[in-house]
Design a protein around this motif. Structure first.
Motif, PDB file in Angstrom:
ATOM      1  N   LYS A   1       0.818  -1.146   0.104  1.00 20.20           N
ATOM      2  CA  LYS A   1      -0.012   0.232  -0.063  1.00 20.20           C
ATOM      3  C   LYS A   1       0.690   1.207   0.014  1.00 20.20           C
ATOM      4  O   LYS A   1       1.567   1.469   0.879  1.00 20.20           O
ATOM      5  CB  LYS A   1      -0.747  -0.210   1.209  1.00 20.20           C
ATOM      6  CG  LYS A   1      -2.082   1.033   1.245  1.00 20.20           C
ATOM      7  CD  LYS A   1      -2.787   0.770   2.455  1.00 20.20           C
ATOM      8  CE  LYS A   1      -3.999   1.850   2.456  1.00 20.20           C
ATOM      9  NZ  LYS A   1      -4.906   1.644   3.809  1.00 20.20           N
ATOM     10  N   LYS A   2       0.717   2.213  -1.081  1.00 20.82           N
ATOM     11  CA  LYS A   2       0.997   3.241  -1.060  1.00 20.82           C
ATOM     12  C   LYS A   2       2.637   3.465  -1.008  1.00 20.82           C
ATOM     13  O   LYS A   2       3.468   4.663  -1.172  1.00 20.82           O
ATOM     14  CB  LYS A   2       0.634   4.420   0.006  1.00 20.82           C
ATOM     15  CG  LYS A   2      -0.614   4.658  -0.429  1.00 20.82           C
ATOM     16  CD  LYS A   2      -1.441   5.911   0.508  1.00 20.82           C
ATOM     17  CE  LYS A   2      -2.734   6.282   0.051  1.00 20.82           C
ATOM     18  NZ  LYS A   2      -3.242   7.343   0.887  1.00 20.82           N
ATOM     19  N   VAL A   3       3.290   2.305  -1.134  1.00 17.67           N
ATOM     20  CA  VAL A   3       4.798   2.145  -1.093  1.00 17.67           C
ATOM     21  C   VAL A   3       5.344   2.416  -2.429  1.00 17.67           C
ATOM     22  O   VAL A   3       5.847   3.288  -2.852  1.00 17.67           O
ATOM     23  CB  VAL A   3       5.428   1.216  -0.317  1.00 17.67           C
ATOM     24  CG1 VAL A   3       6.814   0.988  -0.446  1.00 17.67           C
ATOM     25  CG2 VAL A   3       5.052   1.104   1.213  1.00 17.67           C
TER      26      VAL A   3
ATOM     27  N   VAL B   1      -5.237   0.389  -4.177  1.00 18.19           N
ATOM     28  CA  VAL B   1      -5.700  -0.769  -5.012  1.00 18.19           C
ATOM     29  C   VAL B   1      -6.929  -1.244  -4.537  1.00 18.19           C
ATOM     30  O   VAL B   1      -7.238  -1.721  -3.396  1.00 18.19           O
ATOM     31  CB  VAL B   1      -4.625  -1.894  -5.023  1.00 18.19           C
ATOM     32  CG1 VAL B   1      -5.151  -3.243  -5.945  1.00 18.19           C
ATOM     33  CG2 VAL B   1      -3.273  -1.491  -5.511  1.00 18.19           C
ATOM     34  N   ALA B   2      -7.874  -0.964  -5.523  1.00 17.32           N
ATOM     35  CA  ALA B   2      -9.545  -1.584  -5.119  1.00 17.32           C
ATOM     36  C   ALA B   2      -9.682  -2.746  -5.857  1.00 17.32           C
ATOM     37  O   ALA B   2     -10.429  -3.488  -5.519  1.00 17.32           O
ATOM     38  CB  ALA B   2     -10.197  -0.394  -5.717  1.00 17.32           C
TER      39      ALA B   2
ATOM     40  N   VAL C   1      -3.046  -6.537 -13.687  1.00 22.17           N
ATOM     41  CA  VAL C   1      -3.428  -4.890 -13.676  1.00 22.17           C
ATOM     42  C   VAL C   1      -3.979  -4.708 -12.258  1.00 22.17           C
ATOM     43  O   VAL C   1      -4.863  -5.326 -11.615  1.00 22.17           O
ATOM     44  CB  VAL C   1      -4.609  -4.596 -14.636  1.00 22.17           C
ATOM     45  CG1 VAL C   1      -5.114  -3.074 -14.458  1.00 22.17           C
ATOM     46  CG2 VAL C   1      -4.030  -4.882 -16.046  1.00 22.17           C
ATOM     47  N   LEU C   2      -3.247  -3.729 -11.488  1.00 25.88           N
ATOM     48  CA  LEU C   2      -3.564  -3.076 -10.344  1.00 25.88           C
ATOM     49  C   LEU C   2      -4.385  -1.953 -10.471  1.00 25.88           C
ATOM     50  O   LEU C   2      -4.009  -1.170 -11.080  1.00 25.88           O
ATOM     51  CB  LEU C   2      -2.600  -3.291  -9.429  1.00 25.88           C
ATOM     52  CG  LEU C   2      -2.063  -4.351  -8.668  1.00 25.88           C
ATOM     53  CD1 LEU C   2      -1.354  -5.231  -9.670  1.00 25.88           C
ATOM     54  CD2 LEU C   2      -0.603  -3.801  -7.889  1.00 25.88           C
ATOM     55  N   ALA C   3      -5.686  -1.873  -9.996  1.00 23.71           N
ATOM     56  CA  ALA C   3      -6.736  -0.842 -10.649  1.00 23.71           C
ATOM     57  C   ALA C   3      -6.980  -0.086  -9.218  1.00 23.71           C
ATOM     58  O   ALA C   3      -7.307  -0.596  -8.081  1.00 23.71           O
ATOM     59  CB  ALA C   3      -7.680  -1.432 -11.484  1.00 23.71           C
ATOM     60  N   SER C   4      -7.293   1.252  -9.422  1.00 19.01           N
ATOM     61  CA  SER C   4      -7.834   1.990  -8.213  1.00 19.01           C
ATOM     62  C   SER C   4      -9.276   2.096  -7.906  1.00 19.01           C
ATOM     63  O   SER C   4      -9.593   2.462  -6.853  1.00 19.01           O
ATOM     64  CB  SER C   4      -7.351   3.634  -8.678  1.00 19.01           C
ATOM     65  OG  SER C   4      -8.000   4.089  -9.746  1.00 19.01           O
TER      66      SER C   4
END
Ligand code: TYD
Length: 139
Positions: A29-31, A37-38, A114-117
């Motif tokens: 997370k955020k690193v 990521v949702a 794919v990592l998606a917001s």
């Protein structure tokens, strides 16, 4: 999404924990990435010669990783096109919203992770290139 350009795409080195018995890559997370990521999805079993994408997103941000194999991503902001070749599981392409994309040249057995917001919403898609161009031009 109106103001983003292909130069807002960045290649991120996500890192690798090396081991003789195999490597680990961690996305935390955020690193490593500039959004929470949702949703995670992955594309696989793409037949030779096929292309994917052909759309833009109004809000969605993504980190795209070749978890296995390789492929090309052509990004387009209505002005400039850039092609990124992804081929390593520890490297990701960060894509902000508001960019048209095509994915092609998939190697056999490749996996596009794919990592998606945001969670999936068809309303976030622009699937007609003309609609995309109109929005980019503020019309
Ligand atoms: P799409 O995003 O258009 O695929 P690609 O960009 O890889 O060509 O999605 C293809 C289909 O899958 C479309 O009908 C929507 C559906 N889909 C979901 O239901 N949930 C998801 O999270 C994704 C990514 C796609």
């Amino acid at each position: 999404m109106v103001n983003t350009t292909v130069f807002d795409c960045t290649i991120l080195d996500i890192g690798k924990i090396k081991n003789d018995a195999g490597n680990i890559t961690v996305v935390e997370k955020k690193v490593q990435i500039p959004f929470d990521v949702a949703r995670i999805y992955y594309l696989y079993d793409v037949p030779g010669g096929e292309s994917r994408g052909g759309h833009a997103h109004k809000e969605l941000q993504q980190l795209i990783i070749a978890a296995s194999g390789s492929f090309d991503i052509i990004v387009d902001d209505g002005n400039v096109k850039r092609t990124f070749h992804l081929s390593r599981p520890n490297i990701g392409l960060y894509m902000p919203s508001g960019l048209w994309r095509e994915l092609d040249n998939f190697s056999s057995g490749s996996i596009c992770m794919v990592l998606a917001s945001l969670v999936y919403s068809e309303n976030d898609y622009l699937r007609e290139y003309n609609d995309f161009i109109k929005l980019k031009n503020g019309k």
